[in-house]
Design a protein around this motif. Structure first.
Motif, PDB file in Angstrom:
ATOM      1  N   SER A  86       0.757  -1.045  -0.080  1.00 18.93           N
ATOM      2  CA  SER A  86      -0.051  -0.078  -0.145  1.00 18.93           C
ATOM      3  C   SER A  86       0.913   1.181   0.049  1.00 18.93           C
ATOM      4  CB  SER A  86      -0.897  -0.057   1.153  1.00 18.93           C
ATOM      5  OG  SER A  86      -0.391   0.290   2.450  1.00 18.93           O
ATOM      6  N   THR A  87       2.181   1.132   0.167  1.00 20.11           N
ATOM      7  CA  THR A  87       2.975   2.187   0.250  1.00 20.11           C
ATOM      8  C   THR A  87       3.829   2.233  -0.914  1.00 20.11           C
ATOM      9  OG1 THR A  87       4.724   1.162   1.499  1.00 20.11           O
ATOM     10  CG2 THR A  87       3.296   2.289   2.995  1.00 20.11           C
ATOM     11  N   ARG A  88       3.656   1.387  -1.833  1.00 22.87           N
ATOM     12  CA  ARG A  88       4.514   1.101  -3.026  1.00 22.87           C
ATOM     13  C   ARG A  88       3.867   1.432  -4.433  1.00 22.87           C
ATOM     14  NH1 ARG A  88       9.341  -1.371  -2.339  1.00 22.87           N
ATOM     15  NH2 ARG A  88       9.649  -0.536  -4.654  1.00 22.87           N
ATOM     16  N   PRO A  89       3.354   2.556  -4.646  1.00 20.69           N
ATOM     17  CA  PRO A  89       2.326   3.133  -5.962  1.00 20.69           C
ATOM     18  C   PRO A  89       3.437   2.894  -7.207  1.00 20.69           C
ATOM     19  CG  PRO A  89       3.147   4.945  -4.858  1.00 20.69           C
ATOM     20  CD  PRO A  89       3.490   3.915  -3.939  1.00 20.69           C
ATOM     21  N   ASP A  90       4.785   2.714  -6.864  1.00 24.63           N
ATOM     22  CA  ASP A  90       5.642   2.234  -8.080  1.00 24.63           C
ATOM     23  C   ASP A  90       5.313   0.692  -8.532  1.00 24.63           C
ATOM     24  OD1 ASP A  90       6.638   1.639  -5.597  1.00 24.63           O
ATOM     25  OD2 ASP A  90       8.574   1.144  -6.335  1.00 24.63           O
TER      26      ASP A  90
END
Length: 563
Positions: A86-90
């Motif tokens: 959820s903290t990795r939009p990459d």
């Protein structure tokens, strides 16, 4: 003995593999399982799982929603993985990261006997010997640990965080499975090399192992406490080292009011504006001064003590920023507020290597659009967290590498801004940021930092000059002896080989079926051998085998989705 232990672990992994596959198929991700070629190894298990897997009640749900439900059903390890993603939009799109941000632990409470066993195994003493009072009724229960109230023999009120029994074994098995799935994704999915799932699982392993080791959390809490020891507006609970271990963490009990209990805060005559200011300054000091910040400052993890003092608890999730990244972050925010496009582009170019197909004008256009969104916008209306997320989206668009902690920081700022605006409608995070940024930029060009950078460069070049003669000598020697080699790696060739292998197998299968049909037709014309229904039995048998093989081949082609 180790052999039997390894066998038991493999059997456990196989059972868990089937369970994981079952949940994925249940929530509509069977096509992913197909592409990973897992059915070659767990075909029977998958057949058992697939029966009744399609449930109408989940068919109308979106893919991100189904993924969240699947991870919640799979338990602690997969919930923690989802929280990391959820903290990795990459890696995942915004729809997925937003949905995974809703992941919640749904775990039963650990029985009192098991909690007692964990504590007594850790310290080799009974609970009654260690604590004057211990409540086996938990204050809170999460996927990795359970929290209890207690009292030391010296009179201090404490909370005791106890790791769930067998959670280490469960997580170890799940990570082994995730590691295997990561290799399959990298090998069989076209996006595997871009996502780099193997590295992601290794990062996740490090993260969750740190979270499970309560000795490390104790050291982190002690660092936070030391950082704010001289700050009268922030309080960090103290730890009790003699009552802490790898599976048990004993902390000072803090009797405060949750920052979200606004009515209770008003009744106690607290100043909500001061609380918002203290909380913002505390987070910004963690980020921009100490480089170590609380990664999950939701209202349940922040208490308010007398004199509007802000108290942080639960340091299981933390973020880290090195000094160089902190300086760059200050430059970024300053450039945005000053609408300096050229400076922003320079920061981006310095942030990492651009891919060859991306041109500077395209990057400048994206940055200009980004800055235009904040043109003439009053400072009190700018959301620092949202601004940082939009900047990260530009990094993702142009595939510029960045620290995962940058996204965790953005979510932290969004959470703190939300709390701040609830406490004080006029709260302005950017206003609190500006003095910190000014001090950081002054520090960057100050004599202490410049001398430190100069010393680091001299050491680097000194080490290079020291090894350069030997490296040149070895290079020339290899060329003279015709032993100079260049290793080339062709990426993506494995998938081509796999596809060619499948195609050749299907072609061979087709030739075999055609041969059976032709041979059976010839046998039918001979009228020799045993008869069945007036026809040669051997010919009927050949037709039957050809029909079964042809049907099998047709089903395989249809299921692959490639006609």
């Amino acid at each position: 003995m180790q052999i039997f232990s390894r066998i038991n672990r493999n059997i456990r992994s196989l059972r868990r593999y089937r369970q994981v596959l079952g949940v994925l198929i249940k929530y509509g991700f069977g096509h992913v399982v197909e592409q990973l070629n897992i059915h070659h190894y767990l075909h029977r298990g998958k057949q058992l799982i697939s029966r009744g897997a399609a449930r109408k009640e989940i068919e109308h749900l979106t893919a991100p929603h189904r993924l969240r439900l699947a991870l919640e059903e799979l338990g602690p390890t997969f919930i923690k993985l989802g929280q990391l993603l959820s903290t990795r939009p990459d890696i995942l799109s915004v729809e997925y990261t937003r949905e995974l941000g809703k992941l919640q632990d749904k775990v039963p409470m650990v029985p009192a006997g098991s909690i007692r066993e964990v504590i007594e195994t850790e310290f080799g003493q009974s609970v009654e010997t260690l604590y004057a009072e211990f409540s086996f009724s938990p204050l809170a229960a999460a996927s990795i640990a359970q929290v209890h109230r207690g009292k030391l023999h010296s009179g201090e009120e404490v909370v005791i965080k106890v790791r769930r029994p067998d959670i280490a074994r469960i997580i170890e098995t799940d990570i082994d499975i995730l590691q295997g799935l990561a290799y399959l994704v990298e090998r069989h999915l076209a996006s595997g090399t871009i996502l780099n799932p193997v590295a992601l699982v290794k990062e996740f392993r490090r993260t969750i192992e740190r979270e499970m080791n309560f000795n490390r959390e104790r050291h982190t809490i002690d660092r936070f406490r030391e950082n704010f020891l001289q700050d009268a507006t922030v309080y960090v609970p103290q730890t009790y080292p003699n009552y802490c271990g790898e599976t048990v963490l004993t902390l000072e009990y803090v009797d405060g009011i949750k920052v979200s209990n606004f009515d209770q805060l008003r009744e106690a005559s607290y100043d909500l504006k001061t609380i918002a200011c203290n909380g913002a300054n505390a987070i910004l000091q963690q980020v921009l001064v100490h480089g170590l910040f609380h990664g999950d400052p939701h209202p349940g993890n922040i208490f308010v003590l007398p004199n509007n003092v802000v108290c942080f608890i639960d340091f299981g999730m933390i973020g880290r920023l090195d000094r160089e990244l902190t300086f760059r972050l200050a430059e970024l925010l300053t450039a945005v507020l000053q609408r300096d496009v050229e400076r922003l582009v320079a920061i981006l170019l310095y942030s990492g290597d651009l891919t060859e197909e991306i041109r500077r004008p395209e990057l400048k256009k994206a940055v200009s659009d980004f800055v235009d969104d904040y043109y003439e916008v009053p400072l009190q209306e700018i959301r620092a967290g949202r601004l940082l997320i939009e900047f990260v989206e530009i990094l993702i668009q142009f595939r510029i590498p960045f620290s995962p902690d940058l996204m965790l920081l953005a979510k932290t700022l969004i959470t703190m801004e939300g709390i701040g605006r609830q406490l004080d409608p006029e709260f302005n995070m950017v206003g609190h940021l500006k003095p910190f940024m000014s001090r950081l930029l002054q520090e960057k060009v100050g004599p202490t930092n410049l001398s430190r950078e100069g010393m680091r460069m001299m050491q680097s070049y000194g080490a290079l000059l020291k090894t350069l003669p030997d490296d040149l000598k070895e290079f020339i020697t290899r060329i003279n002896r015709n032993k100079f080699k260049i290793d080339l790696e062709h990426r993506g060739l494995e998938r081509l080989i796999t596809d060619l292998d499948k195609s050749s197998n299907r072609l061979s299968f087709s030739l075999l079926i055609a041969a059976l049909i032709i041979g059976s037709s010839i046998v039918m014309q001979t009228d020799k051998g045993p008869l069945l229904f007036g026809f040669p039995a051997l010919g009927i048998l050949g037709y039957s085998i050809a029909a079964v093989l042809g049907l099998w081949l047709a089903i395989g082609i249809l299921r692959s989705g490639r006609l």
